[in-house]
Design a protein around this motif. Structure first.
Motif, PDB file in Angstrom:
ATOM      1  N   ASN A  83       0.822  -1.214   0.000  1.00  0.00           N
ATOM      2  CA  ASN A  83       0.000   0.000   0.000  1.00  0.00           C
ATOM      3  C   ASN A  83       0.856   1.263   0.000  1.00  0.00           C
ATOM      4  N   GLY A  84       1.932   1.256  -0.774  1.00  0.00           N
ATOM      5  CA  GLY A  84       2.776   2.429  -0.943  1.00  0.00           C
ATOM      6  C   GLY A  84       3.849   2.609   0.113  1.00  0.00           C
ATOM      7  N   ALA A  85       3.877   1.780   1.154  1.00  0.00           N
ATOM      8  CA  ALA A  85       4.876   1.905   2.217  1.00  0.00           C
ATOM      9  C   ALA A  85       5.924   0.803   2.057  1.00  0.00           C
ATOM     10  N   LEU A  86       7.195   1.170   2.226  1.00  0.00           N
ATOM     11  CA  LEU A  86       8.275   0.193   2.120  1.00  0.00           C
ATOM     12  C   LEU A  86       8.071  -0.910   3.148  1.00  0.00           C
ATOM     13  N   PHE A  87       8.082  -2.154   2.686  1.00  0.00           N
ATOM     14  CA  PHE A  87       7.816  -3.303   3.542  1.00  0.00           C
ATOM     15  C   PHE A  87       9.035  -4.223   3.656  1.00  0.00           C
ATOM     16  N   ALA A  88       9.720  -4.443   2.523  1.00  0.00           N
ATOM     17  CA  ALA A  88      10.814  -5.411   2.524  1.00  0.00           C
ATOM     18  C   ALA A  88      11.751  -5.167   1.349  1.00  0.00           C
ATOM     19  N   ARG A  89      12.894  -5.864   1.392  1.00  0.00           N
ATOM     20  CA  ARG A  89      13.807  -5.933   0.257  1.00  0.00           C
ATOM     21  C   ARG A  89      13.821  -7.388  -0.192  1.00  0.00           C
ATOM     22  N   VAL A 106      12.832  -7.972   5.953  1.00  0.00           N
ATOM     23  CA  VAL A 106      11.615  -7.220   6.254  1.00  0.00           C
ATOM     24  C   VAL A 106      12.066  -5.957   6.973  1.00  0.00           C
ATOM     25  N   ILE A 107      11.589  -4.818   6.495  1.00  0.00           N
ATOM     26  CA  ILE A 107      11.995  -3.525   7.051  1.00  0.00           C
ATOM     27  C   ILE A 107      11.169  -3.260   8.295  1.00  0.00           C
TER      28      ILE A 107
END
Length: 118
Positions: A83-89, A106-107
């Motif tokens: 949903n537009g928010a950084l979650f993981a690499r 996971v960030i």
């Protein structure tokens, strides 16, 4: 105004309502039980890279067969957004005949949750 519009719940009623809400999202064995929230659809995007181009470059250079040089190198981790928010690499993988992303990290957000789940 009518009296019905000015009514506020008694503190005991408010506490009971808050307790009922908290009961639907509770800590279970160290994890969080999201209950019905698990059914909420979320948009997951995997970003391979970015580039900034001028309008002139877009109009003059982008056509069928043109290549766009991105800001990442082959093999660099990609970013996963929820949903537009950084979650993981993640790393790009091939799954049968489709591309996918394997989560590498996971960030974490402020409360130990992934930042995409604020």
């Amino acid at each position: 105004m009518s009296e019905a519009n000015n009514l506020t719940p008694a503190p005991e009623a408010a506490a009971t309502a808050a307790s009922a809400q908290a009961g639907s999202i509770q800590n279970v064995g160290g994890g969080v039980d999201f209950g019905v929230l698990r059914q909420v659809p979320m948009t997951v995007q995997v970003e391979v890279g970015r580039v900034t181009m001028t309008l002139g470059e877009i109009l003059d250079e982008l056509e069928v067969g043109a290549s766009i040089r991105l800001d990442r190198h082959a093999g660099d981790p990609v970013e996963v957004y929820v949903n537009g928010a950084l979650f993981a690499r993640a790393e790009v993988v091939v799954l049968q005949d489709q591309i996918g992303a394997r989560i590498l990290e996971v960030i974490g957000g402020s409360e130990g949750r992934p930042s995409g789940l604020r």
